[in-house]
Design an enzyme around this catalytic site. Structure first.
Site, PDB file in Angstrom:
ATOM      1  N   CYS A   2      -2.199  12.936 -11.087  1.00 23.13           N
ATOM      2  CA  CYS A   2      -2.372  14.254 -10.503  1.00 23.13           C
ATOM      3  C   CYS A   2      -3.850  14.492 -10.176  1.00 23.13           C
ATOM      4  CB  CYS A   2      -1.931  15.401 -11.410  1.00 23.13           C
ATOM      5  SG  CYS A   2      -0.278  15.221 -12.055  1.00 23.13           S
ATOM      6  N   TRP A  74       1.740  14.078  -9.537  1.00 28.78           N
ATOM      7  CA  TRP A  74       2.537  12.861  -9.689  1.00 28.78           C
ATOM      8  C   TRP A  74       3.322  13.078 -10.961  1.00 28.78           C
ATOM      9  CZ3 TRP A  74       3.103   8.741 -13.144  1.00 28.78           C
ATOM     10  CH2 TRP A  74       3.759   7.617 -12.637  1.00 28.78           C
ATOM     11  N   GLY A 101      -2.631  15.049 -16.745  1.00 28.30           N
ATOM     12  CA  GLY A 101      -2.537  14.336 -18.020  1.00 28.30           C
ATOM     13  C   GLY A 101      -1.204  14.616 -18.689  1.00 28.30           C
ATOM     14  N   GLU A 489      -0.721 -11.235  -5.885  1.00 26.36           N
ATOM     15  CA  GLU A 489      -1.328 -10.085  -5.215  1.00 26.36           C
ATOM     16  C   GLU A 489      -0.677  -9.874  -3.838  1.00 26.36           C
ATOM     17  OE1 GLU A 489      -2.942  -7.570  -5.599  1.00 26.36           O
ATOM     18  OE2 GLU A 489      -3.945  -7.067  -3.719  1.00 26.36           O
ATOM     19  N   LYS A 493       1.199  -6.456  -2.687  1.00 24.79           N
ATOM     20  CA  LYS A 493       0.795  -5.702  -1.498  1.00 24.79           C
ATOM     21  C   LYS A 493       2.011  -5.417  -0.634  1.00 24.79           C
ATOM     22  CE  LYS A 493      -2.176  -4.693  -2.162  1.00 24.79           C
ATOM     23  NZ  LYS A 493      -3.222  -4.600  -3.134  1.00 24.79           N
ATOM     24  N   GLU A 496       4.633  -2.917  -2.439  1.00 27.11           N
ATOM     25  CA  GLU A 496       4.251  -1.515  -2.625  1.00 27.11           C
ATOM     26  C   GLU A 496       4.174  -0.742  -1.313  1.00 27.11           C
ATOM     27  OE1 GLU A 496       0.383  -0.520  -4.309  1.00 27.11           O
ATOM     28  OE2 GLU A 496      -0.490  -2.336  -3.483  1.00 27.11           O
ATOM     29  N   HIS A 512      12.057 -24.191 -11.133  1.00 28.41           N
ATOM     30  CA  HIS A 512      12.568 -23.924 -12.487  1.00 28.41           C
ATOM     31  C   HIS A 512      13.467 -22.691 -12.497  1.00 28.41           C
ATOM     32  CE1 HIS A 512      10.085 -27.046 -14.272  1.00 28.41           C
ATOM     33  NE2 HIS A 512       9.177 -26.681 -13.365  1.00 28.41           N
ATOM     34  N   LYS A 611      -2.724   6.520  -6.435  1.00 32.10           N
ATOM     35  CA  LYS A 611      -3.840   5.568  -6.354  1.00 32.10           C
ATOM     36  C   LYS A 611      -4.348   5.214  -7.736  1.00 32.10           C
ATOM     37  CE  LYS A 611      -7.214   3.289  -4.327  1.00 32.10           C
ATOM     38  NZ  LYS A 611      -6.830   1.906  -3.925  1.00 32.10           N
TER      39      LYS A 611
HETATM   40  O1  M6R Z   1      -7.855   1.625 -10.249  1.00 30.59           O
HETATM   41  P1  M6R Z   1      -7.377   0.347 -10.822  1.00 30.59           P
HETATM   42  O2  M6R Z   1      -7.987  -0.849 -10.190  1.00 30.59           O
HETATM   43  O3  M6R Z   1      -7.503   0.293 -12.320  1.00 30.59           O
HETATM   44  O4  M6R Z   1      -5.825   0.318 -10.516  1.00 30.59           O
HETATM   45  C1  M6R Z   1      -4.993  -0.681 -11.017  1.00 30.59           C
HETATM   46  C2  M6R Z   1      -3.682  -0.702 -10.290  1.00 30.59           C
HETATM   47  O5  M6R Z   1      -3.004   0.500 -10.461  1.00 30.59           O
HETATM   48  C3  M6R Z   1      -3.866  -0.954  -8.791  1.00 30.59           C
HETATM   49  O6  M6R Z   1      -4.529  -2.146  -8.547  1.00 30.59           O
HETATM   50  C4  M6R Z   1      -2.496  -0.987  -8.090  1.00 30.59           C
HETATM   51  O7  M6R Z   1      -1.766  -2.092  -8.491  1.00 30.59           O
HETATM   52  C5  M6R Z   1      -2.704  -0.966  -6.566  1.00 30.59           C
HETATM   53  N1  M6R Z   1      -1.856   0.022  -5.974  1.00 30.59           N
HETATM   54  C6  M6R Z   1      -2.407  -2.260  -5.903  1.00 30.59           C
HETATM   55  O8  M6R Z   1      -2.597  -2.210  -4.539  1.00 30.59           O
END
Ligand code: M6R
Length: 616
Positions: A2, A74, A101, A489, A493, A496, A512, A611
């Site tokens: 949030c 959120w 929080g 990764e 990407k 998400e 496997h 984010k």
């Molecule tokens: O702010 P941070 O790097 O700690 O965030 C970690 C993950 O939440 C962040 O990398 C998330 O997986 C992204 N949305 C990936 O693109």
């Protein structure tokens, strides 16, 4: 999770609050709300949906007030809905609050309040806190500031809150434990937010509230004053005002249709900024100002644990190979969430490297707290300056890539990977890595921004590949060694942003089990650069082809044979094996971006995400 914003001053508050919420939407966007105070009365409006809808309502209804708080949510407690949206108002209407929080003991407090006759309109922990403050204020006849303090002494959990009281119209109370809160100091006006992005356009002077602190902004004889004290001990302290360096243009889209694409294309520059001033070629070494004080401790380290979540953990997997290869320090990579609950072995000789773009990820923050309890040396690789992780670690390295706004991490990830290799050189040089080897690696690192520019020139051809595969329901991403983490990764990407199911794994693992999924509708992207694993990767590709699977091969420029084997080929320039994943990230980011746009998704704010994940 949030985002919270507050304003107190002489201006109309809502435009400042709405703009602030737009900047904070990366923290959550399932509902939004605002409370404005005018002549001792509140107008509160909150709604499921995006800030844009809230903005329309506020404009159409000409809401007004020079004091206000606002929230973008959120959901944690209670589904996204109008009634669970913030701000929350206490039963008598005296207290209005926004909260980022979780109040962990809210159910126990709620029971007590229900027994006293309080009624609840939402399922949230926040409404409980609003009523607890009201109850204390009513029964003990204290100021709103003291009521907030006493209430917070009773709650457990994490919070950044903004509180207003109808009885004290010129006062705003801010408090924080575990969630971030920044106070912008203007000319007889104050701006409060979850991070500095809503503040920079108004003032560069900020105060970062520390955990366990509260701030009260009060109007006295038409002048606003700020005082800070600790919640439990009531000890006051003078505000430490810092000057922000963030520029406004760094926060805007700069002509790109989405922040994600802008941030992908910023990578040559962001990598330059990450590297700048840190490479000392003549010494074959790296200079990290923040680590200098700890060189003795760094020399004594016998083990390393890299921690982070999501993309940050995947870049950690690249670091794991680099640390072992260049420094010989046994290294493992652990989810922040799991490290927190594991027993540490040989803690006094172990260094924890926490990676986080936002510097606010709760799981990573908790892992650092645990490491500190165990007396480990804690290092951070963090992008957001002044963030919670940046402030809690013993020493740190900033990414210097500027604000990353799209939920999908792009420019932060390439910067994290390069910093890990640079840190591996630094630790390696303390342990016998030759000056010549250091110099060779660093020279290649210096070339990276240009190599990334070359990769970006292929954006059009990647867009065509995206068009071809946009309807695939599933995807595999495979790689070996340094590129195994990159494959994970790539899958993250894609999933998400596009909502396509994607799995990333070590290519050797395929046979496997996962290979049974392969058929003509299940494409696989294989990262197969010209490195020590090329022949193995070629075999993996042949195995997939033999089972009718489609393959997109990501290979080094000049590869003569792959176009005969794979269905589609993406070329990246040659570089060192340990730097290749950084180049491999870029086409996978573009593929995820273009597929997601083709599918009509909101790429900058994919559904269900935020984010920065500030809850466990
Ligand atoms: O702010 P941070 O790097 O700690 O965030 C970690 C993950 O939440 C962040 O990398 C998330 O997986 C992204 N949305 C990936 O693109």
């Amino acid at each position: 999770m949030c985002g919270i914003v507050g304003y107190i001053g002489k201006r109309e508050a809502w435009p400042i609050l709405i703009k602030g919420l737009e900047r904070l939407e990366y923290r959550g966007y399932d509902s939004a709300g605002i409370a404005l105070m005018e002549s001792g009365a509140f107008s509160v409006y909150k709604k499921k949906g995006r800030v844009a809808e809230l903005s329309k309502f506020v404009k159409n209804n000409k809401l007004s007030g020079g004091v206000g708080i606002a929230h973008t949510r959120w959901a944690t407690h209670g589904v996204p809905s109008d009634r669970n949206a913030h701000p929350h108002v206490s039963n008598s209407g005296d207290i209005v609050i926004v909260h980022n929080g979780i109040i962990e003991n809210y159910l126990a407090i709620k029971k007590i309040l229900i027994n006293k006759g309080y009624k609840f309109k939402s399922d949230t922990d926040t409404e409980v806190l609003a009523n607890l403050i009201e109850d204390i204020k009513k029964n003990t006849k204290v100021s709103v500031e003291e009521a907030v303090r006493l209430a917070l002494a009773e709650v457990t959990g994490a919070y950044a809150i903004l509180v207003l009281s109808k009885d004290e119209p010129g006062t705003m109370v801010v408090a924080k434990v575990g969630s971030p809160a920044v106070i912008g100091v203007g000319k007889n006006e104050f701006f409060i937010a979850s991070d500095a992005t809503p503040i920079v356009e108004h003032t560069k002077k900020v105060v970062y509230l520390e955990d366990g602190e509260m701030a009260t902004i009060e109007t006295k004889k038409d002048k606003l004053t700020l005082k800070i004290k600790t919640i439990l001990s009531k000890k006051t302290k003078s505000p430490y005002i810092q000057t922000l360096k963030t520029k406004m243009e760094e926060l805007e889209k700069g002509g790109f249709p989405h922040f994600m694409l802008k941030e992908i294309f910023e990578q040559p520059e962001s990598l330059r900024n990450t590297i700048r001033g840190r490479i000392i070629l003549e010494k074959g070494n790296v200079k990290f100002g923040g680590l200098e004080k700890f060189s003795k401790e760094l020399q004594n380290l016998k083990h390393l644990v890299i921690t982070g979540m999501g993309t940050a953990r995947f870049t950690g997997l690249i670091g794991e190979y680099a640390f072992e290869e260049l420094s010989g320090i046994p290294t493992k990579v652990e989810y922040g969430s799991e490290f927190t609950y594991r027993k540490s072995a040989d803690a006094q000789h172990t260094g924890l490297i926490a990676i986080s773009q936002s510097g606010e990820t709760a799981d990573t923050l908790n892992a650092i707290k645990k490491a500190k309890q165990d007396k480990m040396l804690t290092l951070g690789i963090v992008n957001v300056i002044g963030s919670s992780i940046a402030r809690i670690v013993d020493a740190g390295i900033y990414n210097h890539v500027g604000p990353e706004t799209a939920v999908a991490s792009t420019k932060a990830s390439t910067s994290q990977a390069v910093l890990l290799v640079m840190l591996a050189v630094y630790l390696g040089r303390m342990r016998g890595l030759s000056k010549k080897s250091g110099e060779e690696i660093l020279k290649e690192i210096q070339k990276l921004p240009e190599l990334v520019e070359e990769v970006l020139k292929n954006a059009k051809s990647i867009q065509k590949i995206a068009e071809k595969y946009k309807k695939s329901p599933n995807f595999f991403f495979l790689g070996r060694k340094y590129c195994a983490g990159a494959a994970m990764e790539g899958a993250l990407k894609l999933k998400e942003c596009s909502y396509i199911h994607a799995e990333g794994c070590n290519a050797a693992e395929l046979k496997h089990g996962p290979i049974s999924l392969i058929d003509k509708n299940f494409p696989t992207l294989v990262i197969a650069p010209a490195d020590s694993m090329y022949e193995k990767n070629k075999t993996h590709i042949e195995e997939i082809k033999a089972r009718g699977g489609k393959v997109i091969a990501l290979v080094s420029s000049g590869n003569p044979e792959m176009k005969e084997i794979a269905d589609d080929v993406i070329y990246i320039p040659k570089t060192l094996e340990m730097l290749t994943p950084i180049l491999a990230f870029i086409p996978m980011q573009l593929l995820a971006y273009y597929i997601s746009v083709e599918r009509g998704n909101d790429v900058d704010k994919p559904r269900n995400l935020a984010k920065s994940v500030t809850v466990e």
